[in-house]
Design a protein around this motif. Structure first.
Motif, mmCIF file in Angstrom:
data_model
loop_
_atom_site.group_PDB
_atom_site.id
_atom_site.type_symbol
_atom_site.label_atom_id
_atom_site.label_comp_id
_atom_site.label_asym_id
_atom_site.label_seq_id
_atom_site.Cartn_x
_atom_site.Cartn_y
_atom_site.Cartn_z
ATOM 1 N N GLY A 134 -5.822 2.380 6.163
ATOM 2 C CA GLY A 134 -4.916 3.144 7.017
ATOM 3 C C GLY A 134 -3.698 3.553 6.207
ATOM 4 O O GLY A 134 -3.700 3.513 4.986
ATOM 5 N N ARG A 135 -2.644 3.958 6.863
ATOM 6 C CA ARG A 135 -1.411 4.358 6.174
ATOM 7 C C ARG A 135 -0.464 3.191 5.934
ATOM 8 O O ARG A 135 0.574 3.369 5.327
ATOM 9 N N THR A 136 -0.828 2.014 6.403
ATOM 10 C CA THR A 136 0.142 0.924 6.396
ATOM 11 C C THR A 136 -0.149 -0.203 5.417
ATOM 12 O O THR A 136 0.733 -1.002 5.140
ATOM 13 N N ARG A 137 -1.378 -0.295 4.882
ATOM 14 C CA ARG A 137 -1.743 -1.446 4.056
ATOM 15 C C ARG A 137 -2.559 -1.015 2.850
ATOM 16 O O ARG A 137 -3.287 -0.035 2.893
ATOM 17 N N LEU A 138 -2.456 -1.823 1.804
ATOM 18 C CA LEU A 138 -3.303 -1.710 0.624
ATOM 19 C C LEU A 138 -3.980 -3.066 0.416
ATOM 20 O O LEU A 138 -3.308 -4.101 0.385
ATOM 21 N N LYS A 139 -5.289 -3.073 0.319
ATOM 22 C CA LYS A 139 -6.068 -4.307 0.127
ATOM 23 C C LYS A 139 -6.287 -4.505 -1.363
ATOM 24 O O LYS A 139 -6.863 -3.659 -2.035
ATOM 25 N N VAL A 140 -5.806 -5.638 -1.910
ATOM 26 C CA VAL A 140 -5.952 -5.979 -3.322
ATOM 27 C C VAL A 140 -6.967 -7.105 -3.426
ATOM 28 O O VAL A 140 -6.843 -8.121 -2.741
ATOM 29 N N MET A 141 -7.977 -6.923 -4.296
ATOM 30 C CA MET A 141 -9.042 -7.916 -4.463
ATOM 31 C C MET A 141 -9.273 -8.170 -5.941
ATOM 32 O O MET A 141 -9.174 -7.262 -6.749
ATOM 33 N N GLY A 142 -9.572 -9.413 -6.301
ATOM 34 C CA GLY A 142 -9.867 -9.764 -7.688
ATOM 35 C C GLY A 142 -8.941 -10.856 -8.176
ATOM 36 O O GLY A 142 -8.755 -11.860 -7.499
ATOM 37 N N ASP A 143 -8.341 -10.652 -9.382
ATOM 38 C CA ASP A 143 -7.408 -11.645 -9.924
ATOM 39 C C ASP A 143 -6.279 -11.938 -8.946
ATOM 40 O O ASP A 143 -5.807 -13.063 -8.855
ATOM 41 N N VAL A 144 -5.839 -10.928 -8.250
ATOM 42 C CA VAL A 144 -4.804 -11.050 -7.220
ATOM 43 C C VAL A 144 -5.451 -10.689 -5.898
ATOM 44 O O VAL A 144 -6.110 -9.661 -5.792
ATOM 45 N N GLU A 145 -5.282 -11.515 -4.885
ATOM 46 C CA GLU A 145 -5.812 -11.256 -3.540
ATOM 47 C C GLU A 145 -4.637 -11.094 -2.599
ATOM 48 O O GLU A 145 -3.822 -12.020 -2.460
ATOM 49 N N ALA A 146 -4.506 -9.906 -1.995
ATOM 50 C CA ALA A 146 -3.365 -9.689 -1.099
ATOM 51 C C ALA A 146 -3.601 -8.470 -0.225
ATOM 52 O O ALA A 146 -4.379 -7.578 -0.568
ATOM 53 N N ASP A 147 -2.913 -8.443 0.904
ATOM 54 C CA ASP A 147 -2.768 -7.250 1.736
ATOM 55 C C ASP A 147 -1.315 -6.842 1.590
ATOM 56 O O ASP A 147 -0.422 -7.556 2.063
ATOM 57 N N LEU A 148 -1.070 -5.733 0.917
ATOM 58 C CA LEU A 148 0.301 -5.284 0.669
ATOM 59 C C LEU A 148 0.677 -4.194 1.661
ATOM 60 O O LEU A 148 -0.122 -3.298 1.942
ATOM 61 N N ALA A 149 1.885 -4.269 2.174
ATOM 62 C CA ALA A 149 2.373 -3.274 3.128
ATOM 63 C C ALA A 149 2.852 -2.038 2.377
ATOM 64 O O ALA A 149 3.561 -2.139 1.375
ATOM 65 N N VAL A 150 2.436 -0.867 2.853
ATOM 66 C CA VAL A 150 2.984 0.396 2.354
ATOM 67 C C VAL A 150 4.349 0.545 3.012
ATOM 68 O O VAL A 150 4.458 0.420 4.238
ATOM 69 N N PRO A 151 5.412 0.765 2.226
ATOM 70 C CA PRO A 151 6.750 0.869 2.822
ATOM 71 C C PRO A 151 6.791 1.921 3.934
ATOM 72 O O PRO A 151 6.273 3.026 3.777
ATOM 73 N N ALA A 152 7.398 1.554 5.054
ATOM 74 C CA ALA A 152 7.432 2.430 6.231
ATOM 75 C C ALA A 152 8.164 3.740 5.962
ATOM 76 O O ALA A 152 7.838 4.760 6.545
ATOM 77 N N ASP A 153 9.150 3.726 5.069
ATOM 78 C CA ASP A 153 9.930 4.928 4.799
ATOM 79 C C ASP A 153 9.356 5.771 3.663
ATOM 80 O O ASP A 153 10.017 6.638 3.117
ATOM 81 N N SER A 154 8.088 5.543 3.300
ATOM 82 C CA SER A 154 7.516 6.182 2.117
ATOM 83 C C SER A 154 6.890 7.546 2.377
ATOM 84 O O SER A 154 6.452 8.199 1.447
ATOM 85 N N ALA A 155 6.792 7.996 3.608
ATOM 86 C CA ALA A 155 6.198 9.291 3.963
ATOM 87 C C ALA A 155 4.785 9.435 3.393
ATOM 88 O O ALA A 155 4.405 10.500 2.923
ATOM 89 N N GLY A 156 4.028 8.335 3.407
ATOM 90 C CA GLY A 156 2.644 8.397 2.948
ATOM 91 C C GLY A 156 2.475 8.337 1.444
ATOM 92 O O GLY A 156 1.381 8.567 0.949
ATOM 93 N N ARG A 157 3.518 8.033 0.697
ATOM 94 C CA ARG A 157 3.439 7.893 -0.757
ATOM 95 C C ARG A 157 4.076 6.584 -1.169
ATOM 96 O O ARG A 157 5.037 6.141 -0.555
ATOM 97 N N CYS A 158 3.549 5.988 -2.236
ATOM 98 C CA CYS A 158 4.169 4.786 -2.796
ATOM 99 C C CYS A 158 3.733 4.616 -4.240
ATOM 100 O O CYS A 158 2.825 5.297 -4.715
ATOM 101 N N TRP A 159 4.428 3.731 -4.936
ATOM 102 C CA TRP A 159 4.124 3.417 -6.329
ATOM 103 C C TRP A 159 3.569 2.002 -6.411
ATOM 104 O O TRP A 159 4.081 1.096 -5.770
ATOM 105 N N LEU A 160 2.526 1.823 -7.218
ATOM 106 C CA LEU A 160 1.966 0.514 -7.512
ATOM 107 C C LEU A 160 2.260 0.219 -8.980
ATOM 108 O O LEU A 160 1.953 1.026 -9.850
#
Length: 111
Positions: A9-35
Protein backbone atom coordinates in the motif's frame (compact mmCIF):
# COMPACT_ATOMS: atom_id res chain seq x y z
CA UNK A 1 23.22 -12.30 2.41
CA UNK A 2 20.62 -9.87 1.10
CA UNK A 3 17.39 -8.02 1.73
CA UNK A 4 14.22 -7.75 -0.34
CA UNK A 5 11.77 -4.86 -0.08
CA UNK A 6 8.17 -4.67 -1.30
CA UNK A 7 5.72 -1.82 -1.03
CA UNK A 8 2.55 -2.62 0.90
CA UNK A 9 0.00 0.00 0.00
CA UNK A 10 1.10 3.62 0.37
CA UNK A 11 1.87 3.32 4.05
CA UNK A 12 4.35 0.44 4.56
CA UNK A 13 7.47 -1.15 3.15
CA UNK A 14 8.08 -4.85 3.93
CA UNK A 15 11.79 -5.67 4.48
CA UNK A 16 12.83 -9.35 4.39
CA UNK A 17 16.21 -11.07 4.71
CA UNK A 18 19.16 -9.90 6.84
CA UNK A 19 16.83 -7.26 8.26
CA UNK A 20 13.17 -8.12 8.95
CA UNK A 21 10.86 -5.14 9.41
CA UNK A 22 7.69 -3.35 8.38
CA UNK A 23 8.77 0.26 7.85
CA UNK A 24 6.29 3.12 7.76
CA UNK A 25 6.33 5.41 4.73
CA UNK A 26 6.36 8.95 6.19
CA UNK A 27 2.84 10.41 6.09
CA UNK A 28 4.07 13.76 4.75
CA UNK A 29 6.00 12.18 1.86
CA UNK A 30 3.34 12.60 -0.88
CA UNK A 31 3.96 9.03 -2.04
CA UNK A 32 7.76 9.36 -2.23
CA UNK A 33 10.52 8.42 0.19
CA UNK A 34 14.21 7.60 0.38
CA UNK A 35 15.65 4.27 1.53
CA UNK A 36 19.20 4.34 2.84
CA UNK A 37 21.21 1.16 3.48
CA UNK A 38 24.29 0.40 5.57
CA UNK A 39 26.33 -0.38 2.42
CA UNK A 40 25.86 3.16 1.08
CA UNK A 41 23.01 2.43 -1.35
CA UNK A 42 20.36 5.15 -1.71
CA UNK A 43 17.02 4.25 -3.30
CA UNK A 44 14.06 6.45 -4.18
CA UNK A 45 10.66 4.82 -3.72
CA UNK A 46 7.59 6.36 -5.33
CA UNK A 47 3.97 5.29 -5.29
CA UNK A 48 1.77 5.72 -8.35
CA UNK A 49 -1.93 6.50 -8.51
CA UNK A 50 -2.83 2.80 -8.16
CA UNK A 51 -0.63 2.37 -5.04
CA UNK A 52 2.02 0.60 -7.11
CA UNK A 53 5.50 1.03 -5.64
CA UNK A 54 8.42 1.83 -7.96
CA UNK A 55 12.09 1.87 -6.95
CA UNK A 56 14.97 3.75 -8.58
CA UNK A 57 18.66 3.66 -7.67
CA UNK A 58 19.92 7.12 -6.74
CA UNK A 59 23.37 6.12 -5.41
CA UNK A 60 25.05 2.76 -5.77
CA UNK A 61 26.65 1.35 -2.65
CA UNK A 62 28.80 -1.74 -2.19
CA UNK A 63 25.96 -4.19 -2.84
CA UNK A 64 24.31 -5.30 -6.08
CA UNK A 65 20.82 -3.89 -6.56
CA UNK A 66 18.18 -5.71 -8.57
CA UNK A 67 14.74 -4.25 -9.22
CA UNK A 68 12.12 -6.56 -10.69
CA UNK A 69 8.44 -6.11 -11.47
CA UNK A 70 6.00 -8.27 -9.54
CA UNK A 71 2.48 -7.57 -10.72
CA UNK A 72 1.92 -3.82 -10.53
CA UNK A 73 4.80 -3.05 -8.14
CA UNK A 74 8.57 -3.43 -7.96
CA UNK A 75 10.53 -5.72 -5.68
CA UNK A 76 13.96 -4.46 -4.68
CA UNK A 77 16.73 -6.91 -3.83
CA UNK A 78 20.05 -5.75 -2.39
CA UNK A 79 22.70 -8.48 -2.39
CA UNK A 80 25.09 -7.56 0.40
CA UNK A 81 25.31 -7.98 4.14
CA UNK A 82 22.84 -5.33 5.30
CA UNK A 83 23.10 -4.14 8.89
CA UNK A 84 20.40 -1.46 8.77
CA UNK A 85 17.92 0.32 6.51
CA UNK A 86 16.18 3.66 7.11
CA UNK A 87 13.29 5.48 5.47
CA UNK A 88 13.02 9.26 5.17
CA UNK A 89 10.54 11.64 3.59
CA UNK A 90 11.98 13.71 0.72
CA UNK A 91 11.89 16.82 2.91
CA UNK A 92 13.92 15.09 5.64
CA UNK A 93 16.87 14.04 3.50
CA UNK A 94 19.77 16.00 2.07
CA UNK A 95 22.71 15.05 -0.10
CA UNK A 96 25.73 16.78 -1.55
CA UNK A 97 25.40 18.02 -5.09
CA UNK A 98 28.22 17.85 -7.62
CA UNK A 99 29.58 21.28 -8.48
CA UNK A 100 30.64 21.02 -12.10
CA UNK A 101 32.91 18.53 -13.78
CA UNK A 102 36.13 17.34 -12.12
CA UNK A 103 39.30 18.76 -13.59
CA UNK A 104 41.01 16.45 -16.10
CA UNK A 105 44.37 14.91 -15.38
CA UNK A 106 47.10 16.47 -17.49
CA UNK A 107 49.38 13.97 -19.26
CA UNK A 108 52.90 13.93 -17.87
CA UNK A 109 52.04 16.08 -14.85
CA UNK A 110 52.34 13.16 -12.44
CA UNK A 111 55.23 10.80 -13.00
Amino acid sequence: MSVMIRGQGRTRLKVMGDVEADLAVPADSAGRCWLSFSDGTLIEAAYGEDDDCRFAVSEEGAGIVRIQRDGDSDVLRLDWSVEWVTVAAPGNAARAMAHGEPMPELPGLFA
